[in-house]
Design an enzyme around this catalytic site. Structure first.
Site, mmCIF file in Angstrom:
data_model
loop_
_atom_site.group_PDB
_atom_site.id
_atom_site.type_symbol
_atom_site.label_atom_id
_atom_site.label_comp_id
_atom_site.label_asym_id
_atom_site.label_seq_id
_atom_site.Cartn_x
_atom_site.Cartn_y
_atom_site.Cartn_z
ATOM 1 N N ASP A 5 0.776 -1.246 0.000
ATOM 2 C CA ASP A 5 0.000 0.000 0.000
ATOM 3 C C ASP A 5 0.807 1.296 0.000
ATOM 4 O O ASP A 5 0.478 2.242 0.728
ATOM 5 C CB ASP A 5 -0.965 0.015 1.189
ATOM 6 C CG ASP A 5 -1.943 -1.143 1.177
ATOM 7 O OD1 ASP A 5 -1.909 -1.959 0.238
ATOM 8 O OD2 ASP A 5 -2.743 -1.263 2.126
ATOM 9 N N LYS A 91 -7.129 -4.770 -2.897
ATOM 10 C CA LYS A 91 -7.919 -5.244 -1.759
ATOM 11 C C LYS A 91 -8.880 -4.150 -1.306
ATOM 12 O O LYS A 91 -8.679 -2.978 -1.606
ATOM 13 C CB LYS A 91 -6.994 -5.681 -0.628
ATOM 14 C CG LYS A 91 -6.044 -4.626 -0.142
ATOM 15 C CD LYS A 91 -4.999 -5.222 0.782
ATOM 16 C CE LYS A 91 -4.070 -4.185 1.336
ATOM 17 N NZ LYS A 91 -4.674 -3.130 2.115
ATOM 18 N N CYS A 130 -2.097 -2.450 7.701
ATOM 19 C CA CYS A 130 -2.036 -3.377 6.564
ATOM 20 C C CYS A 130 -0.745 -4.182 6.494
ATOM 21 O O CYS A 130 -0.768 -5.351 6.112
ATOM 22 C CB CYS A 130 -2.288 -2.626 5.265
ATOM 23 S SG CYS A 130 -3.979 -1.968 5.180
#
Length: 183
Positions: A5, A91, A130
């Protein structure tokens, strides 16, 4: 190597900016280049939320709107040097389901195993959310999992949050290390 991310919304000026996030990008670029030279697979995950995602505050969630599909905020940071053949994992793309881990319902664990991958190194954003979830899921899926501590930052500015995440990951069997030995 799992790059988690590293998106505009999590970097300086983003909707959910992580303190000092931009500082990890040159390090990640060096690690990606070293991994490529060693023949490693590079995987980059990204949040890919619909505008009315369940995790957003206006939907009753925890977070401000971020990484909305097709937005500038959802793009990888422009300085991140991902190879053209990097695997991309999206995601959080379903309105009613949140996914923190790059391995949660994405098929990535199966893909990695089918490619003969037994060990992963994880860095990116954010350490206490994450990155943490991805490293825990990778360990649970049976991968030897290494957290590159200096190649990640916590979403919460309180240094204790990052330290707590690192301790939790180490307790779960994740190998915590500095990236310096990997370059």
């Amino acid at each position: 190597m799992l790059v988690v991310d590293v998106q505009n919304d999590f970097c300086a000026g983003g909707r959910l900016a992580v303190d000092d996030a931009d500082q990890i990008i040159p390090l990640l670029n060096r690690l990606i280049a070293a991994a490529r030279r060693a023949g490693a697979t590079i995987v980059a995950s990204r949040d890919w939320h619909p505008p009315d995602h369940v995790s957003f505050k206006d939907q009753g969630g925890t977070w401000p709107p971020h990484c909305v599909q097709e937005s500038t905020g959802a793009a990888f940071h422009p300085d991140l040097q991902l190879p053209e053949d990097a695997w991309e994992v999206r995601k959080g793309a379903s309105r009613n389901r949140d996914q923190y881990s790059a391995l949660d319902g994405t098929g990535l664990a199966t893909q990695l195993k089918e490619a003969g991958i037994r060990r992963v190194w994880v860095g990116g954003l954010a350490l206490d959310v994450c990155v943490r979830a991805t490293a825990l899921d990778a360990t649970e899926a049976g991968f030897e999992t290494h957290l590159l501590v200096d190649a990640t930052r916590p979403v919460n500015a309180d240094p204790g949050d990052g330290d707590a995440a690192v301790r939790e990951l180490a307790d779960a069997g994740v190998i915590t290390e500095s990236s310096v030995s990997k370059e």
